[in-house]
Design a protein around this motif. Structure first.
Motif, short mmCIF file in Angstrom:
data_model
loop_
_atom_site.label_atom_id
_atom_site.label_comp_id
_atom_site.label_asym_id
_atom_site.label_seq_id
_atom_site.Cartn_x
_atom_site.Cartn_y
_atom_site.Cartn_z
N GLN A 404 0.82 -1.20 0.00
CA GLN A 404 0.00 0.00 0.00
C GLN A 404 0.87 1.26 0.00
O GLN A 404 0.57 2.25 -0.69
CB GLN A 404 -0.93 -0.01 1.21
CG GLN A 404 -2.02 -1.06 1.13
CD GLN A 404 -2.84 -1.16 2.40
OE1 GLN A 404 -2.51 -0.55 3.42
NE2 GLN A 404 -3.93 -1.93 2.34
N GLU A 405 1.95 1.24 0.78
CA GLU A 405 2.87 2.39 0.82
C GLU A 405 3.48 2.65 -0.56
O GLU A 405 3.56 3.80 -1.02
CB GLU A 405 3.99 2.13 1.84
CG GLU A 405 3.54 2.14 3.28
CD GLU A 405 4.66 1.74 4.23
OE1 GLU A 405 5.80 1.57 3.74
OE2 GLU A 405 4.41 1.61 5.44
N ILE A 406 3.92 1.57 -1.21
CA ILE A 406 4.57 1.73 -2.52
C ILE A 406 3.58 2.21 -3.56
O ILE A 406 3.91 3.03 -4.44
CB ILE A 406 5.22 0.40 -2.97
CG1 ILE A 406 6.32 -0.02 -2.00
CG2 ILE A 406 5.82 0.53 -4.37
CD1 ILE A 406 6.88 -1.40 -2.24
N HIS A 412 2.26 9.28 -6.49
CA HIS A 412 2.96 10.56 -6.43
C HIS A 412 3.93 10.69 -7.60
O HIS A 412 4.09 11.78 -8.19
CB HIS A 412 3.73 10.68 -5.12
CG HIS A 412 2.85 10.82 -3.92
ND1 HIS A 412 1.63 11.47 -3.97
CD2 HIS A 412 3.01 10.41 -2.63
CE1 HIS A 412 1.07 11.44 -2.77
NE2 HIS A 412 1.89 10.79 -1.93
N ASN A 413 4.58 9.58 -7.95
CA ASN A 413 5.52 9.57 -9.07
C ASN A 413 4.81 9.95 -10.38
O ASN A 413 5.33 10.74 -11.18
CB ASN A 413 6.16 8.18 -9.18
CG ASN A 413 7.18 8.08 -10.28
OD1 ASN A 413 6.83 8.02 -11.45
ND2 ASN A 413 8.46 8.03 -9.92
N THR A 414 3.63 9.40 -10.58
CA THR A 414 2.85 9.70 -11.79
C THR A 414 2.45 11.17 -11.84
O THR A 414 2.51 11.81 -12.90
CB THR A 414 1.59 8.81 -11.83
OG1 THR A 414 1.97 7.43 -11.77
CG2 THR A 414 0.80 9.05 -13.11
N GLU A 415 2.07 11.71 -10.69
CA GLU A 415 1.68 13.13 -10.62
C GLU A 415 2.86 14.03 -10.98
O GLU A 415 2.69 15.04 -11.68
CB GLU A 415 1.19 13.46 -9.20
CG GLU A 415 -0.16 12.84 -8.86
CD GLU A 415 -0.56 13.10 -7.41
OE1 GLU A 415 0.18 13.84 -6.72
OE2 GLU A 415 -1.60 12.57 -6.98
N ALA A 445 9.83 4.55 -10.91
CA ALA A 445 8.55 3.85 -11.03
C ALA A 445 8.76 2.37 -11.33
O ALA A 445 8.05 1.50 -10.79
CB ALA A 445 7.71 4.49 -12.14
N ASP A 446 9.73 2.04 -12.18
CA ASP A 446 10.04 0.64 -12.48
C ASP A 446 10.48 -0.10 -11.22
O ASP A 446 10.09 -1.25 -10.98
CB ASP A 446 11.13 0.56 -13.54
CG ASP A 446 10.63 0.96 -14.93
OD1 ASP A 446 9.41 0.90 -15.14
OD2 ASP A 446 11.46 1.33 -15.78
N ALA A 454 7.41 -8.47 -6.35
CA ALA A 454 8.13 -9.38 -5.44
C ALA A 454 7.33 -9.62 -4.17
O ALA A 454 7.23 -10.76 -3.68
CB ALA A 454 9.50 -8.80 -5.11
N LEU A 455 6.74 -8.56 -3.62
CA LEU A 455 5.95 -8.70 -2.40
C LEU A 455 4.68 -9.52 -2.64
O LEU A 455 4.28 -10.33 -1.81
CB LEU A 455 5.58 -7.32 -1.86
CG LEU A 455 6.73 -6.51 -1.24
CD1 LEU A 455 6.33 -5.06 -1.03
CD2 LEU A 455 7.18 -7.14 0.07
#
Length: 519
Positions: A404-406, A412-415, A445-446, A454-455
Motif C-alpha cells: 500500500q505504501e509503494i 505521487h511519481n505519476t503526478e 517507477a520501475d 516481489a511482495l
C-alpha cells in the motif's frame, strides 16, 4: 699489448636443455577409404615431423576416425588429449588446421583458452598460428568462424542432396534394422534375424510384455544387431518400426543450426516410401501390434508425448542428488535369481568420477515415505499444528502494508511526471531538464513496480504454504497409519526428495517443511 686467455668450457658448464613433449591431433569426418588413407598420411607425417627435431620429444598421436568436428564432446581422442595435457604429459600440440581441430567457434576458443591456462600452446600448420605467441584471439576467432561457416555450408549442401533423394525415393538405407542386411544396393532379409522379428511380434500379440520378451531373448543367448543385450526399449522400437512392413519413413530426426539432433514432430518435411523393400511382417499383424500397444498405454494412462509419459513413475523428476544436484533415473538391477528397481544419479551414470552418489532401491524410498508419513500421523499435534499457527501469525500483514505504501509512492511519481509535462508544454522548463527528470522518475517507477511484484509473490507463497500445511494437518489428524505406499499421497504432499546418501534422504514437502528420514 693486451693479453687474452681463452678458457674452454667444461663438461659441468654444459646445460642440457629439456625436450618439449609434443603431441599431434588428427581427425577425418567420415570413415570412407579415401578419408582413412588421409588419416594414415597425417599420422605418418606428424610422427616423422616430431621425431625429426632434436628439441622435441614425441608425446603421442591422437586421432578420431569418422567423427564430426562440430562437437568436441563427441570426439573421445580429443578429450583424451585434453586430459593428458591436464596430467602434465604434453607441453605442445600440433594439428593440421583449425577446421581439423574444431568447426565450432565456441568450442575452438574454449579449448585454446583451456590449454593456454595450462601453458600449452597449439600450432595450426595451415594457418601458421601458434597460440602461445598470439597477442590477440581475434584472428583465431575469425578463422575459426570461417571454418564453422564452411561446415554449415557443407551440411546445408548435404541436407539438400539427401532431401532430393528422399523426394525421388532413391535414398539408400545404409544401416538397416535388425532382420535386414545391406547388399550394397538395397535392404535384403536376413533369414535368421527375420525369424526372431516374427517371434517378437507374435509374442506381443499373444499378450507378452516387452520386458518379458527381452528377458526371454537374453536367456536364450540371442544377440542384438550389435551383439548386445535386449532391452524393453529395443523391443518397443522394433514393434513400431515401419520398415518391417516394407515401408521407409524418412527424416524422423533432424539437426538444427547448432548441429544438435532432435526428433521431428512436424518441424521438417517427412517422406513415406511405400513398398520400399521386402516385408518381414504383414501389415495386418503390424497394425494389430500398434493397436495392442496403444490399448496397454491407455489402460495405464500413459500417452506418448504427455507429461505422464515423460514422468511415468511416481518419483520421476522428483529425486535430486545431494552431491551434484542432478536428477535420478530409474533402472532395473539384476541379481542372481531376482531383479529390482533402483534410482541412480544421472551424473554418476555418465561419469562416476564427477559424482559418487550410489543408487537407492525403489522399495527403500517408498518405505522411507511411509515411515515419514506415519511419524506425522503420530506426532501431528507436536509438529504440524504449531507450524500452521506460526505461518498464520507471521503471514502477509507487513507485506500488504508495504504494498500500500509503494502504491501511494507510485501515484505521487505519476503526478510528478504529469506536472513536468505541463511545465515543458508551457515553456517553463527546457527539454533537456524535462528528459533528465522524467527518466529518473520512470526508473524510480520501475523499481516500485518490481518491489510490488516481489511482495505479491511472497504473499502468494505464504498463502499457498498455509493451505498446504493445513491440508496435511487435516489428513494426519484422521489418525490412519499407512500400511503401503500410495502414489497419489506422495504426489499431493511431496515436492521432491533430496538424497544425502544411500542411508539418508530429505523429503521437501509442499507446505515448506523439510523432513529427514534414515533408511
Amino acid at each position: 699489448m693486451k693479453k687474452i686467455t681463452k678458457i674452454a668450457e667444461t663438461a659441468s658448464a654444459k646445460v642440457k636443455l629439456k625436450k618439449i613433449r609434443v603431441a599431434a591431433y588428427c581427425r577425418v569426418s567420415t570413415d570412407s577409404d579415401a578419408q582413412l588413407e588421409s588419416l594414415e598420411a597425417q599420422k605418418t607425417h606428424y610422427e616423422n615431423y616430431i621425431t625429426s627435431r632434436d628439441d622435441w620429444e614425441f608425446a603421442g598421436l591422437y586421432y578420431d576416425e569418422g567423427i564430426t568436428g562440430t562437437k568436441k564432446d563427441k570426439r573421445p581422442e580429443l578429450l583424451r588429449l585434453i586430459e593428458d595435457c591436464k596430467s602434465g604429459k604434453v607441453d605442445f600440440v600440433i594439428t593440421k588446421s583449425i577446421s581439423r581441430f574444431s568447426r565450432n567457434t565456441t568450442d575452438c576458443l574454449e579449448l585454446v583458452r583451456k590449454l593456454l591456462a595450462l601453458r600449452i600452446p597449439i600450432y595450426f600448420e595451415k594457418e601458421n598460428i601458434n597460440t602461445g605467441s598470439m597477442e590477440s584471439e581475434l584472428f583465431l576467432a575469425i578463422l575459426s568462424s570461417m571454418a564453422e561457416s564452411e561446415s554449415v555450408s557443407i551440411s546445408a549442401n548435404s541436407k539438400w542432396s539427401i532431401q532430393k533423394r528422399f523426394e525421388n525415393g532413391t535414398y539408400k538405407v545404409s544401416y538397416p534394422p535388425y532382420g535386414y542386411d545391406w547388399d550394397g544396393e538395397q535392404m535384403v532379409i536376413n533369414a535368421e534375424q527375420a525369424a526372431v522379428v516374427k517371434e517378437i511380434f507374435a509374442a506381443l500379440l499373444s499378450g507378452k510384455g516387452t520386458h518379458a520378451i527381452a528377458d526371454d531373448l537374453n536367456q536364450r543367448g540371442i544377440p542384438t544387431k550389435r551383439n548386445g543385450h535386449w532391452t524393453a526399449t529395443t523391443i518397443r522400437g522394433m514393434l513400431s518400426n515401419e520398415k518391417y512392413v516394407g515401408d521407409c519413413f524418412f527424416q524422423k530426426t533432424y539437426s538444427d543450426s547448432r548441429f544438435v539432433r532432435h526428433n521431428n514432430h512436424g518441424e521438417q518435411t517427412q517422406y513415406l516410401v511405400k513398398d520400399h523393400h521386402e516385408a518381414i511382417i504383414s501389415r495386418e499383424d503390424f497394425e494389430a501390434a500398434q493397436t495392442f500397444i496403444h490399448q496397454r498405454a491407455t489402460e495405464k494412462g500413459v500417452v506418448k508425448g504427455s507429461d505422464k509419459y515423460q514422468n511415468r513413475y511416481t518419483f520421476s523428476g522428483k529425486i535430486i542428488c545431494g552431491e551434484c544436484g542432478n536428477t535420478f533415473k530409474r533402472r532395473i538391477h539384476h541379481c542372481t535369481g531376482y531383479k529390482y528397481a533402483a534410482w541412480c544419479c544421472n551424473t554418476h551414470i555418465k561419469d562416476k568420477d564427477k559424482c559418487h552418489m550410489l543408487f537407492i532401491k525403489d522399495d527403500d524410498l517408498k518405505q522411507a515415505f511411509i515411515t515419514m508419513m506415519n511419524k506425522l500421523v503420530y506426532a501431528h499435534r507436536i509438529i504440524l499444528k504449531p507450524y500452521v499457527d506460526a505461518l498464520k501469525n507471521t503471514s502477509s500483514d507487513d507485506s500488504l502494508r508495504r504494498i500500500q505504501e509503494i502504491q501511494t509512492l507510485l501515484a505521487h511519481n505519476t503526478e510528478k511526471r504529469e506536472t513536468l509535462t505541463k511545465l515543458m508544454t508551457q515553456g517553463i522548463i527546457d527539454p533537456i531538464l524535462f528528459n533528465k527528470e522524467t527518466n529518473e522518475l520512470l526508473s524510480q517507477a520501475d523499481s516500485f513496480r518490481d518491489e510490488i511484484n516481489a511482495l505479491k509473490n511472497a504473499v502468494s507463497g505464504d498463502v499457498t504454504k498455509i493451505d498446504e500445511a493445513a491440508a496435511l494437518l487435516r489428513f494426519t489428524g484422521k489418525g490412519g497409519m499407512l500400511q503401503e505406499f500410495d502414489d497419489d499421497l506422495f504426489q499431493e504432499y511431496v515436492n521432491r526428495i533430496i538424497v544425502r546418501s544411500r542411508s539418508e534422504v530429505c523429503f521437501e514437502l509442499k507446505c515448506g517443511l523439510t523432513l529427514r528420514e534414515r533408511m
